[in-house]
Design an enzyme around this catalytic site. Sequence first.
Site, short mmCIF file in Angstrom:
data_model
loop_
_atom_site.label_atom_id
_atom_site.label_comp_id
_atom_site.label_asym_id
_atom_site.label_seq_id
_atom_site.Cartn_x
_atom_site.Cartn_y
_atom_site.Cartn_z
N ASP A 148 41.35 22.21 34.28
CA ASP A 148 40.24 21.91 34.14
C ASP A 148 39.04 23.16 33.83
OD1 ASP A 148 40.81 22.32 37.28
OD2 ASP A 148 39.75 22.32 37.76
N GLU A 171 40.60 21.90 40.12
CA GLU A 171 40.38 23.97 40.79
C GLU A 171 39.51 24.16 40.81
OE1 GLU A 171 41.30 27.77 41.32
OE2 GLU A 171 40.42 27.05 39.98
#
Lengths: 359, 359
Positions: free
Chosen positions: B74, B132
Amino acid sequence: MSHTPLDATQDVVSLTETICNISSVSGDERALADAIEVLLKAQSHLTVLRDGDAVVASTNLGRSTRVVIAGHIDVVPVANNLPVRRENFAGEEHLWGRGTVDMKGGVAIQLKLACELTSPSVDVTWVFYDHEEVDASLNGLGRLSRNHPSVLNADFAVLCEPTAAVIEGGCNGTMRVEVSASGVKAHSARPWMGKNAIHGLVDVLERLERNQPDVVSVEGLEYRESLNAVLVSGGIATNVIPDLATVTVNYRFAPSKTVQDAEEYLRSFFTGFEVKVVDASAGARPGLDRLAAKEFVDAIGVPARPKYGWTDVARFSALGVPAVNYGPGDPNKAHADDESVPVAQIESCYAGLKAWLSK
Amino acid sequence: MSHTPLDATQDVVSLTETICNISSVSGDERALADAIEVLLKAQSHLTVLRDGDAVVASTNLGRSTRVVIAGHIDVVPVANNLPVRRENFAGEEHLWGRGTVDMKGGVAIQLKLACELTSPSVDVTWVFYDHEEVDASLNGLGRLSRNHPSVLNADFAVLCEPTAAVIEGGCNGTMRVEVSASGVKAHSARPWMGKNAIHGLVDVLERLERNQPDVVSVEGLEYRESLNAVLVSGGIATNVIPDLATVTVNYRFAPSKTVQDAEEYLRSFFTGFEVKVVDASAGARPGLDRLAAKEFVDAIGVPARPKYGWTDVARFSALGVPAVNYGPGDPNKAHADDESVPVAQIESCYAGLKAWLSK
């Protein structure tokens, strides 16, 4: 028109009780203002002016001296403490309930004397005003001074705010400043890349902590000054070294100093830091060097003390009228849910003002 | 299924570019996770597991050593910086745009090597995970460790987070505490009736300002600790002497210390003040005394440095797996609108990992 007519022939303690029981929380003073207006208009020796919910009654006897005796008729919100009760605390009779201290004892004294003293030794302007307990922009005394500037002209003024029946002269000025330390943002894992603004406040707080405020003598009264942090804030997030931290400082300064004096002092006191003035109000000299004031103090027969908190006496001071506070009730009990006043203080303030105005 | 198939035969820089252009802001990783899953499932030497938008691919060659090589897929929100561009800065070719630093260069390296190295010298668990960049409770690596605890078992782990192509070992722990000074409320016109809690912070800030943080050697790396105020608050109103003021302090402590060590240290450091622990995360030892780690450092041929910020390597440390960060891109450029990575760093990390796993 009010449904509770006021009777100035009641004894002053009973009259206080009656006035307290006409609830008049700020913004809702109409019923009490109406009752006061009706009573005063019935007195042929008085000229009565109504402005909003303020009522002003004046004698016009051509005396060489004019004094203003003023009090506000609003109270802070009722807290299950009306109607008032007579209570015995520590062997002393008290009136207990909202307004007994702040300041319907004073209002009752004013009202009874306004009716009784048809020929006082000085001309008197009796002022009953609204909206004292809320934002200063709404204050009825301020509005009166704008709408009818001449009505507050006098040689001396007495505000019947609670002073526990002693004379409190003038008041300290007050200024608030924001003192800021700046730094450089960084991630808190690598603080050596930045500069911590909160750590930078240590010097501001040290100066405050070390400071020994002045005591300033003004017209015989000793005004104790003070300088205190009242708010502190700083930081953006818990993982960022802050680049700005600010202390809001309140300076209470003697009435011999101007707002400009106060600002210069603070800028010098906080040298090295950014200082921003947030608000300021000049203090009020007690005016105890004036003849009318001396005669007042002599007649009351109690020593004058300085007032520390800012009060509406400063509005008179700004108009060039020296002013003192004198009224029944412990000011520390003002706004308390268990507000109560020794009835002896209502009686002594009534007697004191009467003696002065009758001599 | 994704509409953008990935091709591991692309050169690693072009593959980075392709992966960056599949937008995968946290919470919206599905298309990229699908593409990664399809590519890895086509490799006969890998066993593939899908958990949410995390994809795990493992070799099972019976090697005596297993390593995890992990990266998150991400990115933080796009800021008008996609699609990526090739730019020349200071004579060096760069990939410019969201994800180029944090951390799709690392993801491209992982993905290309996962496909190419059909017989690495150690067994490898390739981990691609989601979420994350958002609240830790959503972190895909954390979820994997709860749903499939055995999948992260290894002798050593490498996170391909940006380190500018050097090895950053372990990470400091972090603890936040609230340190409070108390006082006694009073009206700010009569501060001598109270005790100023903000002034009471002077000693807290002095201790912070005076403090010389330790540098602690752990397995050959020097961890620089730090202790900083990150937030400060206090005060109720601008006319009240405050009875409470609080500094939030962030302590970054070496990975040789436990959370309990950190708390004891802070309670002692702030003796005389109330200390409340707000949050804490243990650090991560670099594990550079382990054989797998030594072989890694030798193969890469660059010196290892300590990591200061808390990263997901601590999740491995908590599982008993020593871990380091190693990936292309300057971490200071992560999340920046002008995020960009020198293509030479992508190539050198690719070569470094390949050399290690091929030896």
